[in-house]
Design a protein around this motif. Structure first.
Motif, PDB file in Angstrom:
ATOM      1  N   GLY A   1       3.209  16.619  -5.781  1.00 29.72           N
ATOM      2  CA  GLY A   1       3.029  17.926  -5.467  1.00 29.72           C
ATOM      3  C   GLY A   1       3.486  18.793  -4.979  1.00 29.72           C
ATOM      4  N   ILE A   2       3.266  19.917  -4.340  1.00 34.55           N
ATOM      5  CA  ILE A   2       3.428  20.395  -3.192  1.00 34.55           C
ATOM      6  C   ILE A   2       3.487  20.485  -1.763  1.00 34.55           C
ATOM      7  CG2 ILE A   2       3.857  22.206  -4.614  1.00 34.55           C
ATOM      8  CD1 ILE A   2       1.399  24.012  -3.454  1.00 34.55           C
ATOM      9  N   ALA A   3       2.333  19.338  -1.684  1.00 34.37           N
ATOM     10  CA  ALA A   3       1.983  18.977  -0.462  1.00 34.37           C
ATOM     11  C   ALA A   3       3.109  17.756  -0.311  1.00 34.37           C
ATOM     12  CB  ALA A   3       0.498  18.544  -0.262  1.00 34.37           C
ATOM     13  N   ASP A   4       3.101  17.193   0.912  1.00 31.98           N
ATOM     14  CA  ASP A   4       4.182  16.377   1.595  1.00 31.98           C
ATOM     15  C   ASP A   4       3.065  15.443   2.302  1.00 31.98           C
ATOM     16  OD1 ASP A   4       2.577  17.141   4.214  1.00 31.98           O
ATOM     17  OD2 ASP A   4       4.466  17.890   4.143  1.00 31.98           O
ATOM     18  N   SER A   5       2.002  15.360   2.238  1.00 31.67           N
ATOM     19  CA  SER A   5       1.132  14.143   2.297  1.00 31.67           C
ATOM     20  C   SER A   5      -0.145  14.342   2.483  1.00 31.67           C
ATOM     21  CB  SER A   5       1.584  14.219   4.661  1.00 31.67           C
ATOM     22  OG  SER A   5       0.946  15.703   5.240  1.00 31.67           O
ATOM     23  N   LEU A   6      -0.984  13.658   2.293  1.00 27.88           N
ATOM     24  CA  LEU A   6      -2.406  13.021   2.082  1.00 27.88           C
ATOM     25  C   LEU A   6      -3.138  13.332   4.086  1.00 27.88           C
ATOM     26  CD1 LEU A   6      -2.358  10.022  -0.061  1.00 27.88           C
ATOM     27  CD2 LEU A   6      -2.494  12.839  -1.246  1.00 27.88           C
ATOM     28  N   ASN A   7      -4.238  13.270   3.421  1.00 28.36           N
ATOM     29  CA  ASN A   7      -5.189  13.278   4.821  1.00 28.36           C
ATOM     30  C   ASN A   7      -5.123  11.804   5.119  1.00 28.36           C
ATOM     31  OD1 ASN A   7      -8.695  12.727   5.229  1.00 28.36           O
ATOM     32  ND2 ASN A   7      -8.098  14.606   5.821  1.00 28.36           N
ATOM     33  N   VAL A   8      -5.471  11.720   6.420  1.00 32.85           N
ATOM     34  CA  VAL A   8      -5.443  10.472   7.347  1.00 32.85           C
ATOM     35  C   VAL A   8      -6.126   9.821   6.515  1.00 32.85           C
ATOM     36  CG1 VAL A   8      -6.512  10.834   9.152  1.00 32.85           C
ATOM     37  CG2 VAL A   8      -4.658   8.907   8.747  1.00 32.85           C
ATOM     38  N   SER A   9      -7.291   9.563   6.198  1.00 30.13           N
ATOM     39  CA  SER A   9      -8.657   8.524   6.272  1.00 30.13           C
ATOM     40  C   SER A   9      -7.901   8.592   4.956  1.00 30.13           C
ATOM     41  CB  SER A   9      -9.331   9.425   6.282  1.00 30.13           C
ATOM     42  OG  SER A   9      -9.747  10.459   5.546  1.00 30.13           O
ATOM     43  N   ALA A  10      -7.339   8.914   3.654  1.00 30.19           N
ATOM     44  CA  ALA A  10      -7.088   8.848   2.681  1.00 30.19           C
ATOM     45  C   ALA A  10      -5.936   8.327   2.801  1.00 30.19           C
ATOM     46  CB  ALA A  10      -7.424  10.312   1.683  1.00 30.19           C
ATOM     47  N   THR A  11      -5.078   8.455   3.347  1.00 32.26           N
ATOM     48  CA  THR A  11      -3.445   7.945   3.108  1.00 32.26           C
ATOM     49  C   THR A  11      -3.929   6.044   3.640  1.00 32.26           C
ATOM     50  OG1 THR A  11      -2.334   9.269   4.314  1.00 32.26           O
ATOM     51  CG2 THR A  11      -1.768   7.406   4.490  1.00 32.26           C
ATOM     52  N   ALA A  12      -5.696   5.594   4.643  1.00 34.37           N
ATOM     53  CA  ALA A  12      -5.860   4.906   4.687  1.00 34.37           C
ATOM     54  C   ALA A  12      -6.378   3.903   4.082  1.00 34.37           C
ATOM     55  CB  ALA A  12      -6.703   5.064   6.050  1.00 34.37           C
ATOM     56  N   VAL A  13      -6.840   4.431   3.476  1.00 38.07           N
ATOM     57  CA  VAL A  13      -7.199   3.738   2.235  1.00 38.07           C
ATOM     58  C   VAL A  13      -6.794   3.178   0.911  1.00 38.07           C
ATOM     59  CG1 VAL A  13      -9.359   4.234   0.093  1.00 38.07           C
ATOM     60  CG2 VAL A  13      -9.867   4.966   2.274  1.00 38.07           C
ATOM     61  N   VAL A  14      -5.822   3.850   0.586  1.00 34.43           N
ATOM     62  CA  VAL A  14      -4.299   3.167  -0.153  1.00 34.43           C
ATOM     63  C   VAL A  14      -4.020   2.508   0.621  1.00 34.43           C
ATOM     64  CG1 VAL A  14      -2.778   3.942  -1.393  1.00 34.43           C
ATOM     65  CG2 VAL A  14      -3.822   5.838  -0.687  1.00 34.43           C
ATOM     66  N   LEU A  15      -3.498   2.149   2.092  1.00 31.77           N
ATOM     67  CA  LEU A  15      -2.498   1.311   2.490  1.00 31.77           C
ATOM     68  C   LEU A  15      -3.850   0.339   2.652  1.00 31.77           C
ATOM     69  CD1 LEU A  15      -0.496   3.317   5.105  1.00 31.77           C
ATOM     70  CD2 LEU A  15      -0.246   2.388   2.577  1.00 31.77           C
ATOM     71  N   PHE A  16      -5.130  -0.500   2.775  1.00 34.14           N
ATOM     72  CA  PHE A  16      -5.769  -0.949   2.995  1.00 34.14           C
ATOM     73  C   PHE A  16      -5.547  -1.971   2.030  1.00 34.14           C
ATOM     74  CE2 PHE A  16      -8.248   1.761   6.864  1.00 34.14           C
ATOM     75  CZ  PHE A  16      -7.348   1.169   7.381  1.00 34.14           C
ATOM     76  N   TYR A  17      -6.080  -1.125   0.897  1.00 29.90           N
ATOM     77  CA  TYR A  17      -6.864  -1.853  -0.195  1.00 29.90           C
ATOM     78  C   TYR A  17      -5.205  -2.778  -0.774  1.00 29.90           C
ATOM     79  CZ  TYR A  17     -11.270  -0.545  -0.480  1.00 29.90           C
ATOM     80  OH  TYR A  17     -12.664  -0.960   0.108  1.00 29.90           O
ATOM     81  N   GLU A  18      -4.003  -1.381  -1.073  1.00 29.26           N
ATOM     82  CA  GLU A  18      -3.253  -2.519  -1.822  1.00 29.26           C
ATOM     83  C   GLU A  18      -2.507  -3.314  -0.704  1.00 29.26           C
ATOM     84  OE1 GLU A  18       0.952  -3.171  -3.179  1.00 29.26           O
ATOM     85  OE2 GLU A  18      -1.006  -2.122  -3.320  1.00 29.26           O
ATOM     86  N   ALA A  19      -2.428  -3.442   0.713  1.00 32.08           N
ATOM     87  CA  ALA A  19      -2.148  -4.933   1.688  1.00 32.08           C
ATOM     88  C   ALA A  19      -3.168  -5.876   1.709  1.00 32.08           C
ATOM     89  CB  ALA A  19      -2.505  -4.493   3.129  1.00 32.08           C
ATOM     90  N   GLN A  20      -4.571  -5.364   0.620  1.00 33.49           N
ATOM     91  CA  GLN A  20      -6.018  -6.779   0.418  1.00 33.49           C
ATOM     92  C   GLN A  20      -5.547  -7.061  -1.281  1.00 33.49           C
ATOM     93  OE1 GLN A  20      -6.912  -8.599   2.470  1.00 33.49           O
ATOM     94  NE2 GLN A  20      -9.142  -7.068   3.579  1.00 33.49           N
ATOM     95  N   ARG A  21      -5.412  -5.836  -1.672  1.00 31.97           N
ATOM     96  CA  ARG A  21      -4.686  -6.668  -3.084  1.00 31.97           C
ATOM     97  C   ARG A  21      -3.503  -7.286  -3.296  1.00 31.97           C
ATOM     98  NH1 ARG A  21      -0.857  -6.193  -6.731  1.00 31.97           N
ATOM     99  NH2 ARG A  21       0.244  -5.425  -5.618  1.00 31.97           N
ATOM    100  N   GLN A  22      -2.147  -6.706  -2.311  1.00 23.95           N
ATOM    101  CA  GLN A  22      -1.760  -8.365  -2.411  1.00 23.95           C
ATOM    102  C   GLN A  22      -2.018  -9.849  -1.789  1.00 23.95           C
ATOM    103  OE1 GLN A  22       2.219  -6.981  -0.289  1.00 23.95           O
ATOM    104  NE2 GLN A  22       2.657  -5.006  -1.155  1.00 23.95           N
ATOM    105  N   ARG A  23      -2.785  -9.888  -0.741  1.00 23.48           N
ATOM    106  CA  ARG A  23      -3.356 -10.877   0.226  1.00 23.48           C
ATOM    107  C   ARG A  23      -3.642 -11.591  -0.896  1.00 23.48           C
ATOM    108  NH1 ARG A  23      -2.716 -10.142   5.642  1.00 23.48           N
ATOM    109  NH2 ARG A  23      -4.970 -10.552   6.200  1.00 23.48           N
ATOM    110  N   THR A  24      -4.977 -11.443  -1.772  1.00 27.36           N
ATOM    111  CA  THR A  24      -5.769 -11.420  -2.894  1.00 27.36           C
ATOM    112  C   THR A  24      -5.039 -12.406  -4.137  1.00 27.36           C
ATOM    113  OG1 THR A  24      -6.639  -9.486  -3.264  1.00 27.36           O
ATOM    114  CG2 THR A  24      -7.825 -11.299  -1.430  1.00 27.36           C
ATOM    115  N   VAL A  25      -4.192 -11.781  -4.328  1.00 26.01           N
ATOM    116  CA  VAL A  25      -3.328 -11.827  -5.725  1.00 26.01           C
ATOM    117  C   VAL A  25      -2.441 -13.419  -5.834  1.00 26.01           C
ATOM    118  CG1 VAL A  25      -1.867 -11.536  -6.926  1.00 26.01           C
ATOM    119  CG2 VAL A  25      -2.793  -9.809  -6.225  1.00 26.01           C
ATOM    120  N   THR A  26      -3.256 -13.962  -7.093  1.00 25.91           N
ATOM    121  CA  THR A  26      -2.777 -15.499  -6.521  1.00 25.91           C
ATOM    122  C   THR A  26      -0.884 -15.935  -6.981  1.00 25.91           C
ATOM    123  OG1 THR A  26      -4.699 -16.659  -7.024  1.00 25.91           O
ATOM    124  CG2 THR A  26      -2.681 -17.579  -7.220  1.00 25.91           C
ATOM    125  N   PRO A  27       0.152 -15.930  -6.806  1.00 19.81           N
ATOM    126  CA  PRO A  27       1.165 -15.727  -7.009  1.00 19.81           C
ATOM    127  C   PRO A  27       1.703 -16.758  -8.217  1.00 19.81           C
ATOM    128  CG  PRO A  27       1.240 -16.811  -4.217  1.00 19.81           C
ATOM    129  CD  PRO A  27      -0.117 -16.482  -5.184  1.00 19.81           C
TER     130      PRO A  27
END
Length: 267
Positions: free
Chosen positions: A241-267
Motif C-alpha cells: 500500500g502507501i505505507a512504507d513500514s508496519l508497526n514494530v510489534s506487527a513486524t515482530a509477529v511476522v518475523l518470529f512466526y516465519e522463523a519458527q515455521r522454517q524451524r519446524t517444517v520437515t525438509p
C-alpha cells in the motif's frame, strides 16, 4: 494486616510515586498492577515486597488467587479502600490487587540458550506498549531469548508489563547496550537479521533454521548504523500500500512466526 483508608498514607504516597520512571530507578522497585501479571511474576521468582488489596474489587477467581498468593508471601500486605486503590492504580483497572516488586537484574550473561537459538533484539523502541507486545509475541512464538538493546523506556514500565501480559518476567528477557549485544552475538556465533525498510532481501528469502537473531528498531528512527555492517543481513517485508513500514510489534509477529515455521517444517 493493616487496613488503609487515607490516600495520604505514607506507604500509599511512596507506592504512587512509582508511576514515574525516575522513582522506579531511585527506589529499585516497580508496580505490578493486574492479577494475571502478578501471578506470572510470582511464578517467575520476582520478589514481591509490598501489596495492596481492595477486597471490594476482588470479584473474579484470578484476582482472588492473586490476593491469596501475596497474602501467603513474605510481602508486607495491606487492605485498602476503593478510593485509596484508585490512587495506586496505573490507568483503568478493574481488579483489586496491586503489588510492589524489587527490580531484578537481568543481563546477557544470565541467558541460557539451547543449541541453534532463536533470539529477538529490540533496539531503542521508545513505546513501552510496543515493547510489551513484542515480548508477548516472542513468548507465543517460542523465541528463546529477548534482548532490549539501548532501551528508551525502563523494562518494567507498567505499560510494558500490561502489554506483555506478564511474559516480561521470564528469565530469558534482559537489557544491554547495542555494542554489548553485538559482542554477545559474535561470542555465541549467532547471525543477525535486521528488519530495515530499505532492505532488498525479503524476510522469506533467508534461512533462520540455524541460530538466528531477529533485530528490530524504533519506529521513528529505525535501527542505528551499528546494525548495518557486513555481519548483519538486512531483511524487509513487502509493502503493498502507501505505507512504507508496519508497526514494530506487527513486524515482530511476522518475523518470529516465519522463523519458527522454517524451524519446524520437515525438509
Amino acid at each position: 494486616m493493616q487496613h488503609i483508608t487515607s490516600r495520604q498514607n505514607a506507604r500509599v504516597k511512596e507506592a504512587a510515586k512509582l508511576r514515574l520512571a525516575r522513582q522506579r530507578q531511585q527506589q529499585g522497585r516497580f508496580v505490578i498492577d493486574g492479577a494475571r501479571e502478578l501471578l506470572r511474576a510470582i511464578s517467575s521468582g520476582i520478589e514481591i515486597v509490598e501489596a495492596f488489596i481492595c477486597e471490594a474489587r476482588c470479584r473474579d477467581a484470578e484476582t482472588q488467587q492473586a490476593a491469596e498468593a501475596v497474602s501467603n508471601s513474605p510481602a508486607v500486605v495491606a487492605t485498602v479502600t476503593e478510593e485509596v486503590f484508585e490512587k495506586l492504580c496505573f490507568g483503568e483497572r478493574t481488579g483489586g490487587v496491586l503489588a510492589i516488586a524489587r527490580t531484578p537484574v537481568r543481563t546477557l550473561a544470565q541467558l541460557k540458550l539451547p543449541a541453534q537459538p532463536l533470539v529477538a533484539i529490540i533496539e531503542g523502541v521508545e513505546k513501552p506498549g510496543n515493547v510489551g507486545a513484542i515480548l508477548r509475541s516472542a513468548d507465543g512464538a517460542g523465541v528463546d531469548a529477548v534482548v532490549i538493546a539501548d532501551p528508551r523506556t525502563d523494562l518494567f514500565n507498567p505499560n510494558a508489563i500490561r502489554a506483555s501480559l506478564g511474559t516480561i518476567f521470564a528469565h530469558n528477557v534482559c537489557t544491554a547496550t547495542s555494542a554489548e549485544t553485538q559482542a554477545w552475538l559474535r561470542s555465541q556465533s549467532i547471525p543477525a537479521f535486521a528488519a530495515r525498510p530499505d532492505a532488498t532481501q525479503l524476510y522469506t528469502e533467508v534461512d533462520y533454521r540455524g541460530g538466528a537473531a531477529i533485530v528490530l528498531g524504533s519506529e521513528a528512527e529505525g535501527l542505528t548504523d551499528a546494525w548495518s555492517g557486513d555481519a548483519v543481513t538486512a531483511i524487509g517485508l513487502p509493502m503493498r500500500g502507501i505505507a512504507d513500514s508496519l508497526n514494530v510489534s506487527a513486524t515482530a509477529v511476522v518475523l518470529f512466526y516465519e522463523a519458527q515455521r522454517q524451524r519446524t517444517v520437515t525438509p
